[in-house]
Design an enzyme around this catalytic site. Structure first.
Site, PDB file in Angstrom:
ATOM      1  N   CYS A  45       0.854  -1.180   0.000  1.00 11.89           N
ATOM      2  CA  CYS A  45       0.000   0.000   0.000  1.00 11.89           C
ATOM      3  C   CYS A  45       0.892   1.233   0.000  1.00 11.89           C
ATOM      4  O   CYS A  45       1.699   1.412   0.933  1.00 11.89           O
ATOM      5  CB  CYS A  45      -0.857  -0.039   1.267  1.00 11.89           C
ATOM      6  SG  CYS A  45      -1.856   1.431   1.500  1.00 11.89           S
TER       7      CYS A  45
ATOM      8  N   CYS B 177      -0.702   3.616  -6.545  1.00 11.89           N
ATOM      9  CA  CYS B 177      -1.619   3.004  -5.579  1.00 11.89           C
ATOM     10  C   CYS B 177      -1.830   1.576  -6.043  1.00 11.89           C
ATOM     11  O   CYS B 177      -2.034   1.330  -7.241  1.00 11.89           O
ATOM     12  CB  CYS B 177      -2.937   3.774  -5.554  1.00 11.89           C
ATOM     13  SG  CYS B 177      -4.275   2.921  -4.684  1.00 11.89           S
TER      14      CYS B 177
HETATM   15  N1  DGL Z   1      -3.948   0.554  -2.102  1.00  9.56           N
HETATM   16  C1  DGL Z   1      -3.587   1.705  -1.414  1.00  9.56           C
HETATM   17  C2  DGL Z   1      -2.384   2.419  -1.881  1.00  9.56           C
HETATM   18  O1  DGL Z   1      -1.550   1.817  -2.515  1.00  9.56           O
HETATM   19  C3  DGL Z   1      -4.572   2.362  -0.525  1.00  9.56           C
HETATM   20  C4  DGL Z   1      -5.504   3.279  -1.173  1.00  9.56           C
HETATM   21  C5  DGL Z   1      -6.523   3.795  -0.195  1.00  9.56           C
HETATM   22  O2  DGL Z   1      -6.957   3.037   0.657  1.00  9.56           O
HETATM   23  O3  DGL Z   1      -6.856   4.974  -0.305  1.00  9.56           O
HETATM   24  O4  DGL Z   1      -2.222   3.580  -1.648  1.00  9.56           O
END
Ligand code: DGL
Length: 286
Positions: A69, A181
């Protein structure tokens, strides 16, 4: 065991690259769906969640943890490395490869608010792009995480929203976009649809998986774990996918789609095939 976590299902795009590289490992994946999305949340809350989740994974035997993440990496990776004594692999927006690849001298970065605010992004973008006269068009992908979580990554709605974010990049001359993301690789089809054939989509997940492999090998060298066992002979591996939210069909479907894709791409080792099929989807109250 390799621990992985994300705010939701996005980190499965990283799990996919990990499994491709290390099909004989066990994985414990946590989707922190009760707190999704992380993007607009405070650093303190994300740090608190990341700490709790990491402690849980370590208690269950994680040898390394992949913070799959970008937002959690931006908010918490430094502190996690100080708090715990196992290696952490974080996500870093792939500004460096994009800056090396661009022919127009302009790149797009699509990420969450939290990622753009983090010092990691600021340092990386300055070092690899801005200081090298590469222009960056930044775009917060508001609403995209939610669409992926709802299983709507391939919907006309997703295509429309993706277009809204990609159009200003191409209009400014960008010839590539960095997926900042881990939810966004699930939108690759939509991005391809709204951009030209020579527009490059850069996903840092394969590089992150390589880094995880390297760190895991180091851990095992120092621990002397399983010294005589060749990876291909090891058996009993499995993936547990847990969610802190209500049980999600989307999470399960995305994991199953990835499994199918890897299986149909020629995984031949029988125990690896069995290990990949062995998945447990559970709810977690943490
Ligand atoms: N998948 C996430 C990232 O890489 C989180 C996105 C989120 O929850 O806003 O930032």
């Amino acid at each position: 065991m390799i621990g992985i976590f994300d705010s939701g299902a996005g980190g499965l795009s990283v799990w996919k690259e990990l499994v491709k590289l290390m099909p004989s490992e066990s994985y414990f994946y946590i989707s922190d769906a009760a707190f999704c999305p992380y993007g607009p949340k405070s650093k303190n809350l994300i740090l608190e969640r990341a700490t709790l989740i990491s402690r849980f994974l370590i208690e269950r035997g994680a040898e390394i943890i992949v913070a799959a993440c970008n937002t959690a990496t931006a908010a918490a990776i430094k502190e996690l490395r100080q708090l715990f004594d196992i290696p952490f692999v974080g996500m870093e927006p792939a500004v460096k490869p994009a800056a090396l690849l661009t022919k127009t001298g302009t790149i797009g970065v699509l990420a969450t608010q939290g990622t753009f605010k983090g010092s990691l992004y600021l340092a990386t973008s300055e070092k690899y792009a801005l200081n090298k006269q590469v222009k960056i068009i930044e775009q917060v992908g508001e609403g995209l995480v939610e669409l992926v979580e709802q299983g709507k990554a391939d919907s006309p709605e997703a295509e429309q929203l993706v277009k809204k974010y990609i159009d200003p990049m191409t209009a400014a001359g960008a010839d590539c976009v960095v997926l900042g993301c881990t939810h966004y690789p699930f939108l690759e089809k939509a991005i391809r649809k709204v951009s030209s054939d020579n527009f490059n989509i850069i996903n840092p997940a394969p590089a992150v998986a390589k880094r995880a492999l390297h760190l895991l090998e180091n851990v095992r060298k120092t621990d002397g774990a399983n010294p005589g066992i060749k990876k291909s002979e090891k058996s009993g591996f499995e993936t547990t996918i847990a969610t802190t939210g209500s049980k999600s069909d989307v999470l399960e479907k995305l994991a199953n789609d990835i499994t199918q894709e890897i299986l149909s791409n020629g995984l031949t080792n029988e125990s690896q095939k069995a290990g990949l099929k062995k998945k447990f989807i559970v709810s977690l109250d943490i």
